[in-house]
Motif scaffolding. Structure first.
Motif, PDB file in Angstrom:
ATOM      1  N   VAL A 190      -0.371   1.140   2.216  1.00 59.69           N
ATOM      2  CA  VAL A 190      -1.407   0.445   2.971  1.00 59.69           C
ATOM      3  C   VAL A 190      -1.520   1.088   4.339  1.00 59.69           C
ATOM      4  O   VAL A 190      -0.542   1.109   5.104  1.00 59.69           O
ATOM      5  CB  VAL A 190      -1.096  -1.060   3.102  1.00 59.69           C
ATOM      6  N   ALA A 191      -2.680   1.617   4.644  1.00 64.68           N
ATOM      7  CA  ALA A 191      -2.903   2.256   5.941  1.00 64.68           C
ATOM      8  C   ALA A 191      -3.184   1.205   6.998  1.00 64.68           C
ATOM      9  O   ALA A 191      -3.728   0.142   6.713  1.00 64.68           O
ATOM     10  CB  ALA A 191      -4.064   3.235   5.851  1.00 64.68           C
ATOM     11  N   GLY A 192      -2.779   1.506   8.229  1.00 58.47           N
ATOM     12  CA  GLY A 192      -3.104   0.628   9.346  1.00 58.47           C
ATOM     13  C   GLY A 192      -2.204  -0.572   9.488  1.00 58.47           C
ATOM     14  O   GLY A 192      -2.513  -1.491  10.239  1.00 58.47           O
ATOM     15  N   GLU A 193      -1.061  -0.608   8.782  1.00 61.16           N
ATOM     16  CA  GLU A 193      -0.131  -1.723   8.924  1.00 61.16           C
ATOM     17  C   GLU A 193       0.877  -1.402  10.020  1.00 61.16           C
ATOM     18  O   GLU A 193       1.877  -0.736   9.804  1.00 61.16           O
ATOM     19  CB  GLU A 193       0.609  -1.992   7.606  1.00 61.16           C
ATOM     20  N   GLY A 194       0.595  -1.884  11.232  1.00 62.47           N
ATOM     21  CA  GLY A 194       1.548  -1.750  12.322  1.00 62.47           C
ATOM     22  C   GLY A 194       1.683  -0.320  12.822  1.00 62.47           C
ATOM     23  O   GLY A 194       0.775   0.503  12.728  1.00 62.47           O
ATOM     24  N   SER A 195       2.862   0.008  13.352  1.00 65.93           N
ATOM     25  CA  SER A 195       3.108   1.302  13.966  1.00 65.93           C
ATOM     26  C   SER A 195       3.531   2.328  12.914  1.00 65.93           C
ATOM     27  O   SER A 195       3.678   2.022  11.736  1.00 65.93           O
ATOM     28  CB  SER A 195       4.218   1.169  15.020  1.00 65.93           C
ATOM     29  N   ARG A 196       3.724   3.557  13.388  1.00 62.34           N
ATOM     30  CA  ARG A 196       4.137   4.633  12.492  1.00 62.34           C
ATOM     31  C   ARG A 196       5.532   4.402  11.944  1.00 62.34           C
ATOM     32  O   ARG A 196       5.911   4.999  10.940  1.00 62.34           O
ATOM     33  CB  ARG A 196       4.087   5.969  13.244  1.00 62.34           C
ATOM     34  N   ARG A 197       6.309   3.542  12.596  1.00 65.18           N
ATOM     35  CA  ARG A 197       7.668   3.266  12.119  1.00 65.18           C
ATOM     36  C   ARG A 197       7.702   2.123  11.107  1.00 65.18           C
ATOM     37  O   ARG A 197       8.765   1.687  10.706  1.00 65.18           O
ATOM     38  CB  ARG A 197       8.578   2.955  13.312  1.00 65.18           C
ATOM     39  N   GLU A 198       6.537   1.644  10.693  1.00 67.42           N
ATOM     40  CA  GLU A 198       6.457   0.618   9.669  1.00 67.42           C
ATOM     41  C   GLU A 198       5.907   1.212   8.384  1.00 67.42           C
ATOM     42  O   GLU A 198       5.196   2.217   8.405  1.00 67.42           O
ATOM     43  CB  GLU A 198       5.573  -0.536  10.122  1.00 67.42           C
ATOM     44  N   GLN A 199       6.252   0.574   7.268  1.00 67.86           N
ATOM     45  CA  GLN A 199       5.756   1.000   5.971  1.00 67.86           C
ATOM     46  C   GLN A 199       5.054  -0.169   5.294  1.00 67.86           C
ATOM     47  O   GLN A 199       5.606  -1.273   5.243  1.00 67.86           O
ATOM     48  CB  GLN A 199       6.903   1.482   5.074  1.00 67.86           C
ATOM     49  N   GLY A 200       3.854   0.068   4.791  1.00 67.89           N
ATOM     50  CA  GLY A 200       3.112  -0.965   4.094  1.00 67.89           C
ATOM     51  C   GLY A 200       2.801  -0.544   2.677  1.00 67.89           C
ATOM     52  O   GLY A 200       2.429   0.607   2.426  1.00 67.89           O
ATOM     53  N   PHE A 201       2.974  -1.457   1.733  1.00 64.94           N
ATOM     54  CA  PHE A 201       2.726  -1.174   0.322  1.00 64.94           C
ATOM     55  C   PHE A 201       1.876  -2.293  -0.282  1.00 64.94           C
ATOM     56  O   PHE A 201       2.081  -3.474   0.026  1.00 64.94           O
ATOM     57  CB  PHE A 201       4.035  -1.083  -0.469  1.00 64.94           C
ATOM     58  N   ARG A 202       0.960  -1.891  -1.143  1.00 61.55           N
ATOM     59  CA  ARG A 202       0.249  -2.866  -1.970  1.00 61.55           C
ATOM     60  C   ARG A 202       1.018  -2.955  -3.276  1.00 61.55           C
ATOM     61  O   ARG A 202       1.244  -1.940  -3.949  1.00 61.55           O
ATOM     62  CB  ARG A 202      -1.189  -2.415  -2.226  1.00 61.55           C
ATOM     63  N   VAL A 203       1.477  -4.160  -3.626  1.00 58.54           N
ATOM     64  CA  VAL A 203       2.354  -4.308  -4.782  1.00 58.54           C
ATOM     65  C   VAL A 203       1.800  -5.344  -5.751  1.00 58.54           C
ATOM     66  O   VAL A 203       1.001  -6.210  -5.378  1.00 58.54           O
ATOM     67  CB  VAL A 203       3.786  -4.714  -4.349  1.00 58.54           C
ATOM     68  N   ARG A 204       2.263  -5.236  -6.999  1.00 60.31           N
ATOM     69  CA  ARG A 204       1.929  -6.217  -8.023  1.00 60.31           C
ATOM     70  C   ARG A 204       3.225  -6.726  -8.633  1.00 60.31           C
ATOM     71  O   ARG A 204       4.084  -5.939  -9.041  1.00 60.31           O
ATOM     72  CB  ARG A 204       1.054  -5.603  -9.107  1.00 60.31           C
TER      73      ARG A 204
END
Length: 229
Positions: A190-204
């Protein structure tokens, strides 16, 4: 380092004893400090009295800070440009400060580190919800059915425990739900989730439900509340 700076560093490292009994608010405020990296957090009432606090520092100084910032927020209300102000973020040379209005005239005051530009909306939303529940306040509304047509609710988050794949990717492979540990399928980042030190994933999840899963810089995982409703 000059003597004044050295004295400040020694004071920051000093261990202060807690001067009031623990309350149901204590673990909520303590977790907010741990999750956000804040120095201290305090719940203050409409009269400027600290109900409870957690974190590092002199308890007396924490209470004085909470009272002063509560008064500052109150003074912004009568002004035209700040009449609807519900929170303030202050950046100073030796630290940053955040204050948020709560129901019934209460407020949450957080002292952050130097150069801090904000506080995690995820751990903050959880802390606000838990403080309101403990105090018996009406929790912030988050369901679309409670809002006027066309108005989107604020994003709500839940702390979760996540198992990740081996290696450096930290891709989630399982998440702990109310029913236990469930495997997840990563559908993409997921792009745009917080800072560069964060990781965002779309999950099922295995039951077919989808949501956004985020790992913040301090290693805590959060899942969108909608996935659980």
């Amino acid at each position: 380092m000059d003597p004044q700076g050295l004295a400040g560093a020694v004071t920051a490292r000093r261990n202060y004893e807690r001067d009031q009994a623990l309350s149901p608010f204590t673990p909520v405020l303590a977790e907010l400090c741990r999750a956000s990296g804040a120095c201290s957090a305090a719940l203050v009432d409409q009269e400027g009295e600290t109900v409870d606090y957690a974190g590092r520092g002199d308890p007396f100084e924490i209470r004085v800070l909470a009272a002063e910032l509560r008064l500052l927020l109150q003074h912004t209300k009568p002004t035209v440009h700040f009449s609807r102000t519900s929170s303030l973020m202050i950046r100073a040379r030796r630290g940053s400060f955040f204050i948020l209005s709560l129901p019934e005239g209460y407020a949450l005051v957080v002292r952050l580190g130097r150069r801090a530009a904000g506080i995690s909306e995820r751990c903050l939303s959880i802390a606000v919800r838990e403080l309101c529940e403990e105090a018996g306040f009406s929790s912030p509304r988050s369901r679309r059915s409670d809002l006027p047509p066309g108005v989107e609710p604020p994003r709500q988050w839940r702390r979760v425990r996540v198992e990740v794949e081996e290696g450096q990717t930290r891709r989630p492979r399982a998440v702990e739900t109310n029913a236990g540990l469930a495997s997840v399928e990563v559908m993409g980042r997921v792009a745009g989730e917080g800072s560069r030190r964060e990781q965002g994933f779309r999950v099922r999840l295995t039951n077919g439900e989808e949501g956004t899963l985020v790992r913040e810089r301090l290693g805590r995982w959060y899942l969108e509340e909608d996935l659980w409703e």
